[in-house]
Design a protein around this motif. Sequence first.
Motif, PDB file in Angstrom:
ATOM      1  N   ILE A 150      -8.105  -0.902   6.698  1.00 49.12           N
ATOM      2  CA  ILE A 150      -6.918  -1.777   6.631  1.00 49.12           C
ATOM      3  C   ILE A 150      -5.584  -1.025   6.564  1.00 49.12           C
ATOM      4  CG2 ILE A 150      -5.885  -3.850   5.565  1.00 49.12           C
ATOM      5  CD1 ILE A 150      -8.822  -4.296   6.374  1.00 49.12           C
ATOM      6  N   VAL A 151      -5.443  -0.042   5.669  1.00 47.41           N
ATOM      7  CA  VAL A 151      -4.121   0.564   5.454  1.00 47.41           C
ATOM      8  C   VAL A 151      -4.035   2.050   5.816  1.00 47.41           C
ATOM      9  CG1 VAL A 151      -3.327  -1.085   3.718  1.00 47.41           C
ATOM     10  CG2 VAL A 151      -4.698   0.879   3.002  1.00 47.41           C
ATOM     11  N   GLY A 152      -5.140   2.649   6.225  1.00 51.98           N
ATOM     12  CA  GLY A 152      -5.105   4.075   6.588  1.00 51.98           C
ATOM     13  C   GLY A 152      -4.318   4.266   7.890  1.00 51.98           C
ATOM     14  N   SER A 174       0.837  -1.205   0.000  1.00 50.88           N
ATOM     15  CA  SER A 174       0.000   0.000   0.000  1.00 50.88           C
ATOM     16  C   SER A 174       0.873   1.257   0.000  1.00 50.88           C
ATOM     17  CB  SER A 174      -0.909  -0.029   1.232  1.00 50.88           C
ATOM     18  OG  SER A 174      -1.371   1.253   1.536  1.00 50.88           O
ATOM     19  N   ARG A 175       1.899   1.264   0.833  1.00 52.33           N
ATOM     20  CA  ARG A 175       2.788   2.429   0.910  1.00 52.33           C
ATOM     21  C   ARG A 175       3.530   2.634  -0.415  1.00 52.33           C
ATOM     22  NH1 ARG A 175       2.720   6.374   3.670  1.00 52.33           N
ATOM     23  NH2 ARG A 175       4.963   6.552   3.923  1.00 52.33           N
ATOM     24  N   MET A 176       3.993   1.524  -0.976  1.00 53.13           N
ATOM     25  CA  MET A 176       4.756   1.640  -2.224  1.00 53.13           C
ATOM     26  C   MET A 176       3.882   2.223  -3.337  1.00 53.13           C
ATOM     27  SD  MET A 176       6.478  -1.327  -4.558  1.00 53.13           S
ATOM     28  CE  MET A 176       7.885  -1.708  -3.574  1.00 53.13           C
ATOM     29  N   VAL A 177       2.636   1.740  -3.428  1.00 53.08           N
ATOM     30  CA  VAL A 177       1.742   2.226  -4.483  1.00 53.08           C
ATOM     31  C   VAL A 177       1.412   3.702  -4.255  1.00 53.08           C
ATOM     32  CG1 VAL A 177      -0.619   2.014  -5.382  1.00 53.08           C
ATOM     33  CG2 VAL A 177       0.806  -0.027  -5.099  1.00 53.08           C
ATOM     34  N   SER A 178       1.119   4.058  -3.010  1.00 58.46           N
ATOM     35  CA  SER A 178       0.774   5.451  -2.711  1.00 58.46           C
ATOM     36  C   SER A 178       1.929   6.377  -3.083  1.00 58.46           C
ATOM     37  CB  SER A 178       0.444   5.574  -1.223  1.00 58.46           C
ATOM     38  OG  SER A 178       0.465   6.911  -0.837  1.00 58.46           O
ATOM     39  N   THR A 186       4.658   5.745  -5.060  1.00 60.75           N
ATOM     40  CA  THR A 186       5.109   5.734  -6.454  1.00 60.75           C
ATOM     41  C   THR A 186       4.099   6.420  -7.364  1.00 60.75           C
ATOM     42  OG1 THR A 186       6.060   3.594  -5.915  1.00 60.75           O
ATOM     43  CG2 THR A 186       6.129   4.216  -8.208  1.00 60.75           C
ATOM     44  N   MET A 187       2.802   6.258  -7.043  1.00 62.26           N
ATOM     45  CA  MET A 187       1.792   6.840  -7.923  1.00 62.26           C
ATOM     46  C   MET A 187       1.345   8.215  -7.433  1.00 62.26           C
ATOM     47  SD  MET A 187      -0.257   3.351  -8.840  1.00 62.26           S
ATOM     48  CE  MET A 187      -0.825   3.611 -10.488  1.00 62.26           C
ATOM     49  N   ASN A 188       1.931   8.662  -6.325  1.00 55.86           N
ATOM     50  CA  ASN A 188       1.583   9.976  -5.789  1.00 55.86           C
ATOM     51  C   ASN A 188       0.112  10.110  -5.444  1.00 55.86           C
ATOM     52  OD1 ASN A 188       3.642  11.755  -5.289  1.00 55.86           O
ATOM     53  ND2 ASN A 188       4.019  12.029  -7.495  1.00 55.86           N
ATOM     54  N   ILE A 189      -0.468   9.060  -4.874  1.00 63.46           N
ATOM     55  CA  ILE A 189      -1.877   9.117  -4.479  1.00 63.46           C
ATOM     56  C   ILE A 189      -1.937   8.827  -2.974  1.00 63.46           C
ATOM     57  CG2 ILE A 189      -4.206   8.204  -4.883  1.00 63.46           C
ATOM     58  CD1 ILE A 189      -3.204   7.187  -7.588  1.00 63.46           C
ATOM     59  N   PRO A 190      -2.158   9.875  -2.170  1.00 69.13           N
ATOM     60  CA  PRO A 190      -2.169   9.638  -0.718  1.00 69.13           C
ATOM     61  C   PRO A 190      -3.316   8.723  -0.290  1.00 69.13           C
ATOM     62  CG  PRO A 190      -2.239  11.987  -1.255  1.00 69.13           C
ATOM     63  CD  PRO A 190      -2.439  11.249  -2.535  1.00 69.13           C
ATOM     64  N   VAL A 191      -3.099   8.029   0.813  1.00 70.86           N
ATOM     65  CA  VAL A 191      -4.147   7.156   1.372  1.00 70.86           C
ATOM     66  C   VAL A 191      -4.877   7.945   2.449  1.00 70.86           C
ATOM     67  CG1 VAL A 191      -4.536   5.018   2.680  1.00 70.86           C
ATOM     68  CG2 VAL A 191      -2.755   5.099   0.913  1.00 70.86           C
ATOM     69  N   GLN A 192      -6.204   7.977   2.385  1.00 72.62           N
ATOM     70  CA  GLN A 192      -6.945   8.741   3.396  1.00 72.62           C
ATOM     71  C   GLN A 192      -6.707   8.101   4.775  1.00 72.62           C
ATOM     72  OE1 GLN A 192     -10.549   7.446   1.425  1.00 72.62           O
ATOM     73  NE2 GLN A 192     -11.533   7.095   3.371  1.00 72.62           N
ATOM     74  N   PRO A 193      -6.623   8.932   5.838  1.00 69.11           N
ATOM     75  CA  PRO A 193      -6.250   8.372   7.150  1.00 69.11           C
ATOM     76  C   PRO A 193      -7.215   7.307   7.662  1.00 69.11           C
ATOM     77  CG  PRO A 193      -6.279  10.777   7.189  1.00 69.11           C
ATOM     78  CD  PRO A 193      -6.788  10.374   5.850  1.00 69.11           C
ATOM     79  N   ASN A 194      -8.523   7.456   7.333  1.00 67.05           N
ATOM     80  CA  ASN A 194      -9.484   6.480   7.849  1.00 67.05           C
ATOM     81  C   ASN A 194      -9.728   5.330   6.881  1.00 67.05           C
ATOM     82  OD1 ASN A 194     -10.709   8.364   6.132  1.00 67.05           O
ATOM     83  ND2 ASN A 194     -12.736   7.737   6.820  1.00 67.05           N
ATOM     84  N   LYS A 195      -8.880   5.176   5.886  1.00 71.22           N
ATOM     85  CA  LYS A 195      -9.034   4.080   4.918  1.00 71.22           C
ATOM     86  C   LYS A 195      -8.941   2.741   5.662  1.00 71.22           C
ATOM     87  CE  LYS A 195      -8.483   1.734   0.978  1.00 71.22           C
ATOM     88  NZ  LYS A 195      -8.703   0.472   1.686  1.00 71.22           N
TER      89      LYS A 195
END
Length: 511
Positions: free
Chosen positions: A287-289, A270-274, A276-285
């Motif tokens: 599993i991975v937020g 999840s971190r690598m995709v966020s 590398t693709m410059n797409i932040p993960v919302q904090p309340n997502k």
Amino acid sequence: MARKIYVFDTTLRDGEQVPGAKLNKRQKLEIAEQLALLGVDVIEAGFPCSSPEDLQAVKAVAEQVKGPIIAGLARAVKEDIDAAWEAVKSAEKPRIHVFLGSSDIHLQKKLRRDRESALEQAVEMVKYAKKYCEDVEYSTEDASRTDFDYLCRVVESVIKAGATVVNIPDTVGYAIPEEFGDLIKRLKEKVPALDNVILSVHCHNDLGLAVANTLAAIRNGAQQVECTINGIGERAGNAALEEIVMALKVRPQHYDAYTEINTREIYKTSRMVSRTMNIPVQPNKAIVGANAFAHSSGIHQDGILKDRRTYEIMKPEDVGIKDHKLVLTARSGRAALRHQLIQVGFNLSEEQFERVYQRFLNVADRKKEVTSEDLITIVEVELTKVPETFSFHSLQIMSGNTIVPMASVTLLRGEEKITESAIGNGPVDAVFRSIEKIIKKSAKLRDYDLKAVTTGTDALAEAMVRVEIDDTIFSGIGTSPDVVEASARAYVNAFNRYFAAENGFNGLEKI
Ligand code: KIV
Ligand code: ZN
């Protein structure tokens, strides 16, 4: 007996359709290697006919990534199928994925053809793909808005033509769970030939129901799920891989189904995709937020301390998040750092380690303690590097609500120190203007995101910028406990990517 559900990851294809998330060959390869470690069954590596670069990127994934099936997407036309085969043919297990609209709105408005001729085209193109490749997936685009009897005819015909996987997409995220589950059930009843192929689903998230629809389909007999890391994808995104996988793992009795995903690799992926693709993960997502395993209310904390099961339905370790707190400080030696790096999943060579160690000292000097999240960020930032045409040296700012913000920045170009100063609308703006003066090039800031990647007032800040230089978008990342410095590093990083591209540097240096 519990059924295996095949996980088809389309982060590198549907996920990559997000504006600004385009990946180069090296980045695709890096994510694909991680997806293989995660244990996905299929990697849809791209849409080879969309550009020569994408064809080459899919080809590289097919040649180098072992384990999963490597699929390439193709419209139901010969040219696309030729390109898809060219891209995937050297994979251990290649798959051609052919799609064509099946709903009346797609047929009439987009494709401008009638149902019968579209059906013929579908059959003809599955047969054409089959000449190249044994494994052919067929997708009935916009299936959830397609006339049911026609959908059954298409499914039956493409199976007869040789399709080995039939995918039922909810392309526009229109379906709702009971209805979508029922569609899968009725399809299976009406088309017995589906028993001989893999029945797949592909759900979009326009109503926030992509995962719910996917799970309803699994309950009703779907065997393959198409999904992306962090749920990224067209518009509101696709079904999130990590949510589907963990729902099956946490509720095995309900679904009587399992995946072969190595869930401990989820967070890292999840971190690598966020990043590398410059797409932040919302904090309340889910599993991975950042807050997915954070407990803030007193009552919850009390419960957790007595027995974590009071407020936790899964263990953070199960998705690769270490719940114990690491206490690394500037006084921690190399041995402690190496130990903790291994704990968080990085086994680095001597030379790699030294580079991370220097960065670690820099951060530890300014923070009371460096946590495992800090450490992951430090290593990730060091992992993908372009040659540093300019590197950040130092900065000073003068700011306040009664003065015009001013900055003075020093960058290094090789051994040479260059300093410039500028005023701006705020301290970050003044810093960016100073950097542009040094580099003698201006950029338009398209996107700027700043977040604390760890907790506390001394948290490590991560700045991500997207800038337009000479009509092309470049992204940059910078971290530091100081938000202005993180921003400056990100801006310089974006310029370095511009210079790297100018100099024909075609990949990132991975330490
Ligand atoms: O959403 C969709 O229908 C697709 C197909 C190409 C499978 O992405
Ligand atoms: Zn899609």
